[in-house]
Structures are given as C-alpha cells and as structure tokens.
Design a protein around this motif. Structure first.
Motif, mmCIF file in Angstrom:
data_model
loop_
_atom_site.group_PDB
_atom_site.id
_atom_site.type_symbol
_atom_site.label_atom_id
_atom_site.label_comp_id
_atom_site.label_asym_id
_atom_site.label_seq_id
_atom_site.Cartn_x
_atom_site.Cartn_y
_atom_site.Cartn_z
ATOM 1 N N LEU A 256 0.550 -1.373 -0.367
ATOM 2 C CA LEU A 256 0.011 0.064 0.170
ATOM 3 C C LEU A 256 0.783 1.613 0.020
ATOM 4 C CD1 LEU A 256 -2.905 -1.140 2.391
ATOM 5 C CD2 LEU A 256 -3.394 -0.990 -0.211
ATOM 6 N N ILE A 257 1.552 0.940 0.863
ATOM 7 C CA ILE A 257 2.521 2.475 1.208
ATOM 8 C C ILE A 257 3.058 2.548 -0.278
ATOM 9 C CG2 ILE A 257 4.916 3.507 1.998
ATOM 10 C CD1 ILE A 257 3.896 1.868 4.333
ATOM 11 N N ARG A 258 4.039 1.620 -0.979
ATOM 12 C CA ARG A 258 4.567 1.636 -2.431
ATOM 13 C C ARG A 258 3.448 1.632 -3.089
ATOM 14 N NH1 ARG A 258 4.347 -1.434 -7.190
ATOM 15 N NH2 ARG A 258 2.981 -3.193 -5.780
ATOM 16 N N GLU A 259 2.764 1.652 -3.346
ATOM 17 C CA GLU A 259 1.479 2.220 -4.559
ATOM 18 C C GLU A 259 0.899 3.997 -4.260
ATOM 19 O OE1 GLU A 259 -2.135 -0.008 -4.155
ATOM 20 O OE2 GLU A 259 -0.910 -1.329 -4.731
ATOM 21 N N PHE A 260 1.137 4.316 -2.913
ATOM 22 C CA PHE A 260 0.927 5.603 -2.510
ATOM 23 C C PHE A 260 1.876 6.757 -2.745
ATOM 24 C CE2 PHE A 260 1.291 8.975 1.000
ATOM 25 C CZ PHE A 260 -0.108 9.781 0.568
ATOM 26 N N MET A 261 3.223 5.909 -2.566
ATOM 27 C CA MET A 261 4.237 6.659 -2.436
ATOM 28 C C MET A 261 4.111 6.951 -4.600
ATOM 29 S SD MET A 261 7.244 5.588 -0.518
ATOM 30 C CE MET A 261 7.368 5.637 1.249
ATOM 31 N N GLU A 262 4.397 5.709 -5.156
ATOM 32 C CA GLU A 262 3.847 6.093 -6.950
ATOM 33 C C GLU A 262 3.184 6.664 -7.273
ATOM 34 O OE1 GLU A 262 3.829 1.714 -8.065
ATOM 35 O OE2 GLU A 262 5.925 1.531 -7.946
ATOM 36 N N ALA A 263 2.130 7.201 -6.455
ATOM 37 C CA ALA A 263 0.833 8.141 -6.668
ATOM 38 C C ALA A 263 1.382 9.692 -6.454
ATOM 39 C CB ALA A 263 -0.476 7.855 -6.188
ATOM 40 N N LEU A 264 2.364 9.641 -5.746
ATOM 41 C CA LEU A 264 2.506 11.351 -4.945
ATOM 42 C C LEU A 264 3.657 11.897 -6.494
ATOM 43 C CD1 LEU A 264 2.680 10.917 -1.479
ATOM 44 C CD2 LEU A 264 1.563 11.683 -2.775
ATOM 45 N N MET A 265 4.482 10.325 -6.533
ATOM 46 C CA MET A 265 5.693 10.959 -7.835
ATOM 47 C C MET A 265 5.188 10.997 -8.954
ATOM 48 S SD MET A 265 8.624 8.232 -6.581
ATOM 49 C CE MET A 265 9.972 8.475 -6.903
ATOM 50 N N ARG A 266 3.686 10.925 -9.274
ATOM 51 C CA ARG A 266 3.722 11.432 -10.445
ATOM 52 C C ARG A 266 2.591 13.011 -10.023
ATOM 53 N NH1 ARG A 266 2.006 5.802 -11.235
ATOM 54 N NH2 ARG A 266 -0.094 5.492 -10.142
ATOM 55 N N LEU A 267 2.817 13.046 -8.836
ATOM 56 C CA LEU A 267 1.293 14.448 -8.841
ATOM 57 C C LEU A 267 3.225 15.246 -8.074
ATOM 58 C CD1 LEU A 267 -1.603 12.865 -7.037
ATOM 59 C CD2 LEU A 267 -1.671 14.298 -9.083
ATOM 60 N N THR A 268 3.413 15.350 -8.940
ATOM 61 C CA THR A 268 5.528 16.842 -8.347
ATOM 62 C C THR A 268 4.611 18.274 -9.189
ATOM 63 O OG1 THR A 268 6.262 16.541 -10.234
ATOM 64 C CG2 THR A 268 6.550 14.478 -8.024
ATOM 65 N N GLU A 269 5.439 19.289 -8.075
ATOM 66 C CA GLU A 269 5.131 20.547 -8.922
ATOM 67 C C GLU A 269 6.788 21.349 -8.526
ATOM 68 O OE1 GLU A 269 2.826 22.371 -4.983
ATOM 69 O OE2 GLU A 269 1.556 21.969 -7.118
ATOM 70 N N PRO A 270 6.869 21.895 -9.960
ATOM 71 C CA PRO A 270 8.142 22.459 -9.856
ATOM 72 C C PRO A 270 8.197 23.520 -9.033
ATOM 73 C CG PRO A 270 7.180 23.460 -11.590
ATOM 74 C CD PRO A 270 6.228 21.877 -11.259
ATOM 75 N N ILE A 271 9.806 23.696 -8.204
ATOM 76 C CA ILE A 271 9.629 24.884 -6.972
ATOM 77 C C ILE A 271 10.834 26.242 -8.375
ATOM 78 C CG2 ILE A 271 10.407 25.897 -4.814
ATOM 79 C CD1 ILE A 271 10.647 22.851 -4.244
ATOM 80 N N ARG A 272 9.916 27.204 -7.987
ATOM 81 C CA ARG A 272 10.207 28.324 -8.936
ATOM 82 C C ARG A 272 11.118 28.883 -7.929
ATOM 83 N NH1 ARG A 272 5.742 26.614 -12.129
ATOM 84 N NH2 ARG A 272 6.081 25.865 -13.719
ATOM 85 N N PRO A 273 12.082 29.340 -7.729
ATOM 86 C CA PRO A 273 12.405 29.926 -7.232
ATOM 87 C C PRO A 273 12.950 31.341 -7.021
ATOM 88 C CG PRO A 273 14.691 29.569 -7.857
ATOM 89 C CD PRO A 273 13.941 28.278 -8.595
ATOM 90 N N GLY A 274 11.998 32.435 -6.341
ATOM 91 C CA GLY A 274 11.835 33.954 -6.338
ATOM 92 C C GLY A 274 10.800 34.196 -7.032
ATOM 93 N N ARG A 275 9.934 33.415 -6.892
ATOM 94 C CA ARG A 275 8.477 34.294 -7.113
ATOM 95 C C ARG A 275 7.753 34.367 -5.956
ATOM 96 N NH1 ARG A 275 4.866 29.431 -9.969
ATOM 97 N NH2 ARG A 275 3.757 31.334 -10.780
#
Length: 440
Positions: free
Chosen positions: A399-418
């Motif tokens: 379950l934890i592996r499936e949850f982590m894999e789902a999270l890794m497909r839902l990332t967003e960039p950190i844009r410095p200075g915004r």
C-alpha cells in the motif's frame, strides 16, 4: 535505485508497525478511555476503528463519512450503513483526546530514528508560531474557550493554537490548543520541552523575551528570532548602520519570570544581525549563534526564510484540511478534531518524505527542483491510515509503495524567486453544524 526504494517502503512500514503496536496495546486503550468500562465490549466501532475514523479528515455528515469509511476497510462494493451517527457520537465521548497527542509523539520519535532528518548547518530547524481558530457557536464551547469581540455582529468563539514545526522535514512535533486568553509566549513555553539535541528555534517578532531565550538555552537549543524596533537596543543598532553586533542582554523586568521558571538571570551574550529585504526594508534578527566564523552574516537571510514553512503549514491546516470545520458540539470534540488532524497531517507528511527524497534524486537534471503536491497527498490518504492499521506488514509495504508511486506522478516545480503580495480578505465561508457537505 530499486534497492533504495524497497528500503524506504520498509522504513515506512516499520513506522506504521510501531504506531499499530501502540494503538492496539491494552495499556494505551486503558490510558486513553474516559471510563473504566469503555471499549470493553465487542462493538462495531471498537477503540482502534474509532481512532482511525476520526483521523480520516472528516468533512461531511457523520453518516456519509461512516458509510464510506466502512466501505473502504471492508472492501464492500457499496457504501451501506453499518454504524449509526448516534453510535459514533456516543463512542467519541469515551475517548480521551490525548490519545492523538501520544500517537503523534510516537510518530515523531519513530520518524527521527528511522529516517535521516534534513538539517541546516547541522541544526534541526524548529519553528514556533501561533494562530487563532474560529469555533462553532455552542454554549459549552463559548464558556470554555472564550469569544473575540468584533466591531460588527455577535462575539465570535475563538481558540488559540500553536505548534512546534520542523520546517525542513514538514512535521509538527508538538501542538497546543487553549482558550484564546492564553498568549503565544505561554504556548511557546509549553512547547519547549524535550527538544532534539541539535534544535534551532525560529520565531517571529512577537516572541522575543529574555525569559523565553533563557528557557530555550536551558534546553541546550539555539534560537534565531525577528525582533521588534520597540526594543531600545534594536533602535540603537539600526541607527548605528552596522550589519551585525555582539550584545549583552540583561534580564531587567524579566527577572521575576525567570525565577518563577527556575532559570538563572545572568546576562546573555547574543548577536544582532541586520537583514535588508528585496523591498529595501530592514529587519533585525537576534540569535544565540554568536560565532561569526562558523555562522557568517550571509547565512541568516536564508535561515530566517525557512520559518515561512510554518506559515504554509497553517495554510494547509486551515484551507486544505479545514481545521475550523469542527465536527462536534462539545469541548472534547474540539480537542479531538484538532489533535487528530495534526496527527493525520503528520502521517501524510511522514509517508510523503521518502517520495520527496526520491523525487529530488530523480530530478537532478531538471530545470527546477520538484516537490510533492501535498494537497493531493492529503486527498489520496483519507482512509489510508485505517487500511494500514488493519493490514499485515507485507500488505502495508504494498500500500505504501502504491501511495508513493502515485505521489511521484503528482509533483510540481519549485520556481525560486516567485513572490506574490498578501491579499487580506475577509473569509465569508462558514461551516454549519447541521449542513455538512454531502460530497467532499
């Protein structure tokens, strides 16, 4: 990479196994029930399921939430009534809210022992901050917590909350909720016990006080705080034009407070640091890190900025998990909801931590550093704690592996200075006890 991934899943499974052992222990049950006869009979809503249900970020009506909760844990094809809302309301009155505080402490300790906590210059960065929470208009709640007198309309019930937040590892180490009359400095004193040996406390300008600095140092911790111009020594420092200055801070009127807490009143050697913001505004920091060689002046602008993570966490608490949408009419239910949601948020953070480490490792060649979308993590973890506490360790890992894999497909960039200016608006949305959302 696969070996490292498997190791992370094992560590998360071990974390949940430690929590599961505590949750199901008879000593824990006996300690956190409000009467000797509570949770002794075989019911459809035993102690561990009651705890798991309260952890599931309740937003809708009791009955809807109960139906979907049992549908999830029983793997039923259809949500049907297995426990009535009246049964839940009766059962929660038997549960001491301090169960969630102990579970959270267990999680924090287990996390520190299992994972390599992120640090700054060898320090565990812990931020203290407080907020006011709006409560429901019920006589018992108003009597206990007090009200805030508004310019227009009736007085509004309010409670004061504070937390000790690990800004780099995204965990709330401790949290307190009290009537609004208890101030933030008093909250800080409640939170400053049993600190990690390498703790560095970050505070905003409302906290600096001689006795509070002494209390932090007595815990073998350091601090860095923004300090107000109301202090005479700060005004002198700003007018001097210097970028930093070692000072000797004396107790003065704080002597009595120190003696009451059993603290010595000898002067402290501290350091004032001038920080110029991008807007040209000057801020002054006061810190116990007096060694200019080990911690040069240019480190502190970035250090104090780390404190902003606790502000973002309050945004999550108030907006994402809707902390102020309390689910009961009693004082006990308010304390239960508060500490349960802090613990549930920490569970999601602990599960997201390995995924964030993996995302950071995988994104070395990308233009921007990526991070986990925590709002999506909360949404996907609604009933995950109940499933993990109900399953074997092997199933936990899956379950934890499936949850982590789902999270890794839902990332967003950190844009410095915004940067965006703050928008101070009056929030018109209210949470009505008798009109909970059917869908959430």
């Amino acid at each position: 990479m696969k070996l490292a991934w498997r190791l992370l899943c094992y560590k998360c499974a071990n974390l949940f196994q430690i929590l599961k052992n505590l949750l199901f222990s008879q000593d824990f049950i006996e300690k956190h029930r409000n009467s000797p006869t509570a949770f002794t009979r075989n019911r459809k809503l035993p102690f561990h399921l009651l705890v798991c249900f309260i952890l599931s970020f309740l937003k809708g009506s009791y009955q809807k939430e109960l139906d979907y909760f049992f549908q999830t844990i029983t793997r039923s094809r259809l949500a049907r009534k297995m426990v009535s809302n009246a049964a839940f309301a009766k059962a929660r009155m038997k549960l001491d809210f301090e169960a969630f505080i102990e579970l959270n402490q267990c999680l924090v300790d287990a996390f520190a022992s299992l994972f390599n906590c992120l640090t700054w210059e060898g320090f565990r960065i812990l931020s203290i901050d407080g907020t006011l929470l709006t409560l429901q208009h019920f006589p018992e709640i108003i009597t206990h917590f007090g009200t805030w007198n508004c310019r227009q309309g009736d007085p509004c019930p309010k409670a004061r909350a504070s937390q000790l937040y690990d800004s780099l590892n995204k965990l709330t180490l401790k949290a307190v909720l009290t009537p609004k009359d208890i101030g933030e400095r008093q909250h800080a004193a409640m939170l400053l016990s049993d600190l990690p040996s390498n703790a560095l406390i970050l505070m905003d300008r409302g906290y600096p006080a001689f006795w509070l600095f002494k209390l932090i140092l007595s815990q073998n911790a350091g601090f860095c705080a923004r300090i107000s111009r109301q202090w005479k020594i700060v005004r002198w420092f700003i007018n001097s034009g210097k970028k930093e200055k070692i000072i000797e801070l004396k107790a003065g009127v704080n002597s009595r407070a120190c003696r009451e807490l059993g603290l010595d009143t000898s002067p402290m050697k501290l350091r004032l640091i001038r920080v110029v913001l991008d807007t040209g505004e000057v801020e002054v920091l006061i810190t116990s890190l007096v060694d200019k060689t080990t911690h040069p002046h240019n480190l502190f602008h970035g250090l104090y900025h780390i404190r902003w993570a606790v502000e973002e966490d309050y945004k999550t608490i108030k907006s994402r998990i809707e902390m102020e949408a309390f689910t009961g009419q009693s004082v006990l239910s308010v304390y239960q909801d508060f500490h349960a949601r802090i613990f549930a948020k920490n569970l999601v953070s602990a599960l997201s931590f390995p995924a964030q480490v993996a995302v950071a490792a995988a994104g070395v060649k990308k233009k921007h550093v990526h991070q986990i979308n925590f709002a999506q993590a909360i949404a996907k973890a609604k009933h995950l704690p109940a499933l993990l506490f109900q399953r074997t360790k092997r199933t936990m890992r899956e379950l934890i592996r499936e949850f982590m894999e789902a999270l890794m497909r839902l990332t967003e960039p950190i844009r410095p200075g915004r940067k965006y200016p703050r928008k101070h608006k009056i929030r018109t949305k209210k949470y009505y006890q008798n009109y909970k959302p059917v869908l959430s």
